[in-house]
Design an enzyme around this catalytic site. Structure first.
Site, short mmCIF file in Angstrom:
data_model
loop_
_atom_site.label_atom_id
_atom_site.label_comp_id
_atom_site.label_asym_id
_atom_site.label_seq_id
_atom_site.Cartn_x
_atom_site.Cartn_y
_atom_site.Cartn_z
N ASP A 28 38.62 54.08 -8.33
CA ASP A 28 38.76 54.68 -7.00
C ASP A 28 38.81 53.59 -5.93
OD1 ASP A 28 38.56 56.50 -4.81
OD2 ASP A 28 36.39 56.24 -4.80
N HIS A 32 46.13 60.16 -4.38
CA HIS A 32 45.02 59.22 -4.61
C HIS A 32 44.30 59.49 -5.93
CE1 HIS A 32 41.43 56.84 -4.18
NE2 HIS A 32 40.67 57.93 -4.09
N ASP A 44 39.94 22.67 -11.37
CA ASP A 44 40.38 23.77 -12.23
C ASP A 44 41.21 24.79 -11.46
OD1 ASP A 44 38.34 24.63 -10.68
OD2 ASP A 44 37.17 25.54 -12.28
N HIS A 72 37.52 63.48 -8.93
CA HIS A 72 36.37 62.77 -8.37
C HIS A 72 36.11 63.07 -6.90
CE1 HIS A 72 39.45 59.86 -6.94
NE2 HIS A 72 38.54 59.51 -6.05
N GLU A 113 33.40 66.56 -2.93
CA GLU A 113 33.08 65.99 -1.63
C GLU A 113 34.03 66.46 -0.54
OE1 GLU A 113 30.87 64.21 1.03
OE2 GLU A 113 30.37 64.03 -1.09
N ASP A 114 35.32 66.56 -0.87
CA ASP A 114 36.34 66.76 0.16
C ASP A 114 37.04 68.11 0.13
OD1 ASP A 114 35.90 64.18 1.12
OD2 ASP A 114 37.33 63.30 -0.26
#
Length: 710
Positions: free
Chosen positions: A139, A48, A260, A72, A76-77
């Site tokens: 993300d 990921h 359109d 990123h 957190e993980d």
């Protein structure tokens, strides 16, 4: 899976000075940190952040942003710490990773204060460095591409909803049209699969029916431009299903009425060639009225520039043509990321360059809570935009449905607070008028004006709503405090106590308030009753009151004097009832209503029959002596008139001659001989209203006139 050397080569392809060692360290660090973690698909979790980094390389972003993409999720993980990231990759990367982490668990639910607080922190981080948003968008894009692996249907729908309400509009705000379109269409697949399938089927049918119409129109358009001496690149595309569906919903039109569905882009060398290409298209094909937009002379707030026109083109097909230069096309496609793509002042590009982000920060400052801020943000982000102008020609961007009050607050908060009227295209209009594209708006101000609570129901922008609420809270706090003090003082007198002899601190503590002032404010709001205050201040008061009631003893103390009511705008803490529209001269009574303070009713208002039976909630009120001088007051009358030519004109003319102002008129019944109407009109007081009613009764076309009480 992107290999380590492949990632470096991707970056090297557009940046020969890539810091290869930095990327290598980030690649290895992220892989080791995520270890054996798995995604919902069963794939290693590390895939990921690697895919996120790959999306960022497609935007041709700088080393620090690519590294942030790889890292990123580590804070957190995984067990990785901020200090560890800072020591290995530097302060810049650590701050970017921390900024993205603030939003990593965002779940857009107005009931969850923690997640609203997360979003507030993210906006602050984004305002310092816009790359935080770029990483978060990448993300979210990869998460949406793999959303089908999540088995929980409700969770898929929740993620899709927050994508279409927050992330796609944010992508649009920074000009990343391609990402915005993909995010919306991926979310559409889970939010309304039946509607998407229907639109896709219709698009496929049109393609089969018309054959290679895109190729034929492209070829003819290129030929026409070449005849005009223009070298241009032309390519066609179909609108995305979500874009088509939202337009059908917004304009309330069917698929067949859309003009359109098919659009063609014309890429030319310079700005002059854009207008020459437009002239060539307009000279060869008939223009569809109202469909031309010049975003070159008036760029969108996200710096989008292009000419848009719709023509009745080859084969009598309605086609949209967008004409732009290569630089304009890059901005339209990559948005803010184009600054890194073309090395344009990237060191100076933080959140301060974006007006919409500055407005978000202002809303954040005005909001009472993170949940309120999130509400205001969603209103602004998810709304279509309207472009209006100041008298000096400055462009003001507003959400669809905006009014002059929204315009005033977008110019400046003080302009909004003091707005009393507006001229749109040189004509005075009501403040509730809905603005349209191209309107020139001039705001009329008065130092004596302040925001009205009714404005909240008129405005469409989160910024205006936040500013109005903040002002009313500030003003209301003083008014609620004063009202609460009066209510408690009167209750103490009735119970035989003297408020001046008491501190109210025991009651404040017992009822869970930080201060006596907070307690009195809540009494004024109607959220705490005076009986609760008495019983909290005097623990034996409840039993004492019950003994008096059983014995039939009257309450000690003199009967309280009536509380004065000022007039047309008595304030935030005291509101005139919309059921009976009391005006000066009416006998009035007040009812303490939770969250609203005191609502003023006429003594014979029908709604009083369902009001609270708590005697402490009923107040004796009286108009101030000069209440009629404070302005006009709203009242309602019912008129039954003969159905003949000119009858309505005679009625309205007579009301005007008697200095009444009609604000609304509604026919409630109509027959061949007569009709009945409800008229809302502004009058000074009961005497003025009575004079108008008496005058109307003299008209030969009028059968009956009565005041409406509810």
């Amino acid at each position: 899976m992107i290999r380590q050397y492949e990632l470096v080569e991707r970056v090297r392809a557009y940046d020969p000075n890539v810091d290869e060692k930095l990327l290598d360290r980030a690649y290895v660090f992220s892989m080791r940190a995520h270890g054996a973690q798995k995604r919902a698909s069963g794939d290693p979790y590390f895939l990921h952040p690697l895919e996120v980094a790959g999306i960022l390389t497609d935007m041709r972003l700088d080393d620090a942003t690519i590294v942030t993409g790889l890292l990123h999720d580590t804070l957190e993980d995984t067990v990785a710490t901020y200090e560890e990231v800072e020591s290995l990759f530097g302060v810049e990367v650590a701050q970017l990773v921390d900024g993205v982490t603030k939003l990593s668990k965002l779940e857009l639910s107005s009931e969850d204060a923690k997640q609203a607080e997360n979003f507030r922190k993210f906006v602050l981080a984004m305002s310092k460095d816009i790359r935080v948003l770029l990483v978060k968008l990448a993300d979210r894009l990869h998460n949406m591409r793999t959303l089908h692996f999540i088995k929980n249907v409700d969770k898929r729908r929740r993620i899709a909803l927050e994508t279409v309400e927050i992330y796609a509009p944010l992508a649009e705000r920074i000009g990343m049209q391609a990402m915005k379109t993909e995010l919306e269409d991926l979310a559409f697949l889970y939010l309304n699969p039946d509607a998407r399938e229907s639109i896709v089927a219709r698009l496929n049918f049109l393609t089969e029916k018309a054959g290679n119409i895109q190729g034929r129109v492209t070829h003819e358009l290129e030929a026409r431009l070449k005849q005009a001496g223009l070298e241009a690149e032309v390519f066609g595309r179909q609108k995305q299903p979500y874009s088509i569906w939202r337009k059908m919903q917004r304009d309330n039109v069917s698929f067949e009425q859309l003009s359109d569905v098919m659009a063609f882009r014309v890429i030319v060398e310079d700005e002059d060639a854009c207008y020459r290409a437009l002239g060539a298209a307009h000279s060869d094909w008939r223009v569809v009225p109202g469909r031309f937009k010049d975003y070159i002379s008036n760029p969108k707030p996200n710096n989008y520039r292009s000419l848009h026109t719709t023509v009745l083109g080859p084969e009598r097909q309605r086609i949209e043509i967008q004409i732009r230069t290569r630089d304009m096309h890059a901005i339209a496609t990559y948005g803010v990321a184009a600054h890194w793509r073309y090395k344009q002042d990237v060191q100076k590009l933080d959140g301060s360059q974006f007006g919409w982000l500055r407005h978000m920060i202002e809303m954040l400052e005005n909001a009472e809570s993170p949940e309120e801020f999130l509400e205001h943000t969603k209103i602004d982000l998810y709304s279509d935009q309207v472009f209006c102008f100041t008298p000096k020609g400055d462009l003001i961007t507003l959400p669809h449905g905006a009014t002059p009050i929204d315009f005033a607050y977008m110019v400046h908060t003080d302009v909004g607070h003091t707005c009393v009227g507006a001229k749109v295209n040189g004509t005075m209009v009501p403040l509730s008028t809905e603005l349209t594209n191209g309107d020139q708006v001039e705001i009329v101000r008065s130092k004596a004006q302040t925001p009205s609570p009714s404005w909240e129901g008129i405005v469409a922008s989160g910024r205006a709503r936040a500013a109005i609420r903040r002002f009313l809270r500030s003003q209301g706090r003083d008014e609620y405090f004063e009202l609460g003090q009066k209510l408690v003082e009167r209750a103490f007198i009735r119970a035989g106590y003297n408020l001046q002899d008491q501190t109210l601190e025991p009651a404040s503590r017992a009822l869970g308030h930080k201060s006596v002032d907070d307690l009195l404010i809540e009494v004024g709001r109607g959220n705490v009753t005076v009986r609760q205050v008495l019983e909290a201040e005097f623990p034996g008061e409840k039993n004492r009151r019950e003994r008096r009631r059983m014995a039939g003893d009257p309450l000690p103390g003199d009967g309280p004097q009536a509380i004065p009511v000022s007039g047309a705008n008595p304030g935030v803490a005291m509101q005139l009832g919309t059921c009976c529209h009391p005006v000066p001269g009416d006998r009035i009574v007040g009812v303490v209503t939770p969250g609203k303070g005191v609502v003023v009713h006429t003594i014979d208002c029908e709604s009083l029959g369902t009001a609270t039976e708590d005697p402490d909630a009923w107040l004796n009120l009286a108009w101030e002596a000069d209440a009629a001088r404070h302005g006009y007051h709203l009242s309602s009358i019912e008129v039954r008139s003969q159905n003949e030519p000119g009858a309505l004109g005679k009625i309205s003319t007579l009301i005007g001659k008697n200095h009444g102002n009609i604000t609304n008129l509604k026919l409630t019944e109509r027959t061949m001989k007569a009709y009945t109407m409800l008229i809302d009109l502004e009058v000074q007081d009961v005497k003025h209203l009575t004079e108008i009613i008496a005058a109307l009764r003299t008209l030969t076309v009028v059968d009956t006139v009565e005041r409406v009480r509810s």
